[in-house]
Design an enzyme around this catalytic site. Sequence first.
Site: not given
Ligand SMILES: Cc1ncc(COP(=O)(O)O)c(C=O)c1O
Length: 396
Positions: A137, A222, A251
């Site tokens: 994700f 990520d 975050k």
């Molecule tokens: C691993 C990862 N990447 C990207 C995102 C996307 O972040 P945002 O909701 O701040 O766009 C998340 C959100 O939960 C995530 O857990």
Amino acid sequence: MNQTLTAQEIIEMEAQHTSGLYAKQPIVFVRGQGATLWDAEGTPYLDCAAGHGAANLGHGNARVAAAIGQQAATLITLFETFPNDKRAALMVKMASLMPGMERVFFCNSGTEAVEAAIKFARLSTGRSGIVAAMRAFHGRTYGSLSATFNKKYHAGFEPLVPGFSHVSYNNLEALEKALTPETAAFIFEVVQGEGGVYPADEAYVQGVRKLCSERGVLMIVDEIQTGIGRTGKFFAVQHSGVTPDLLCTAKSLAGGLPMGAVLIGPAVKNLAPGAHGSTFGGNPLACAAALAALEVIEEEDLVNQAAQKGAYLMDKLRQIQSPLIREVRGKGLMVGIELKQKVVPYLRALQERHILALNAGLTTIRLLPPLVISYEQIDQLVAALSEVLAVEMKDA
Ligand SMILES: Cc1ncc(COP(=O)(O)O)c(C=O)c1O
């Protein structure tokens, strides 16, 4: 205005005007402190969701609040073409967090950080292919959505961005076959979050580094969910002792204020003026909040606390005798409890006991408590889970 509204009135106002994109819960939260949230009636809840990982420092941190207040009265917004004292200090601080990654791009969310990293990889290599992992994700805008694996997030939004493919996670041989001369980057989470809380092996992460270097492919990690101390290192990739080419974070970076960032290593080329940018990226308000948040993390030793409390929590969870549990796994305070059945009724039962937790896929309970959670609160969580997991529940 809120003083005179009942919880029911607030719920109805949101129900009437919501986009419809969120499965709303029937609890109105109005205040937080540490790992506790209070609802409109003053009932405390133990928050093991931490704003999906945006509240690693806990709620209501006084240092972050003071920094935000002070900076709001000084200078809120400034485009990055003009240098600023808070941004400069944060850039220096961030470069020190991941030695070997000297440059940083600021944005406002996780998905924006992933978008930027993907664009930088294509620009830098002149190649278009992006390989991501199965179960990954990465966000919900088009680039990050195309890197996201689960088809449920794609439904209705196709066509996605061309050039993306997915490879089995934690499997070096599969990755070796998936990288081609057209591959710009491999992007992955060091611990997959939404996909089910699956940590990668340290040897795999080291192997990815080696393979990417050999093939001229950029390694993007990520760390949007795993970063800012969550797994017991400041960034989860540091468990393996390797340095990626691009590192996405967001975050909890600014203590809960919206902020994202990409750390950039020396192999990334061609980042020239005008190639990418963001109106709000690197605004002094978010930078001041991030500086305060990073100071708090250091002074309160939250990264080591995540390691120690995570080990304590996982040990206790593994002692729960329940035939419903398939596996307990995780790293630091990023913990998954995989059940042999769907988790929704168990999350509901926890909520009835005033504990908030998340799912990760259909069958895994995901615990992301603030790193300031106390040992007493961890014991409270484990006791509630033991109770809830003692009896089989059917999904309504
Ligand atoms: C691993 C990862 N990447 C990207 C995102 C996307 O972040 P945002 O909701 O701040 O766009 C998340 C959100 O939960 C995530 O857990």
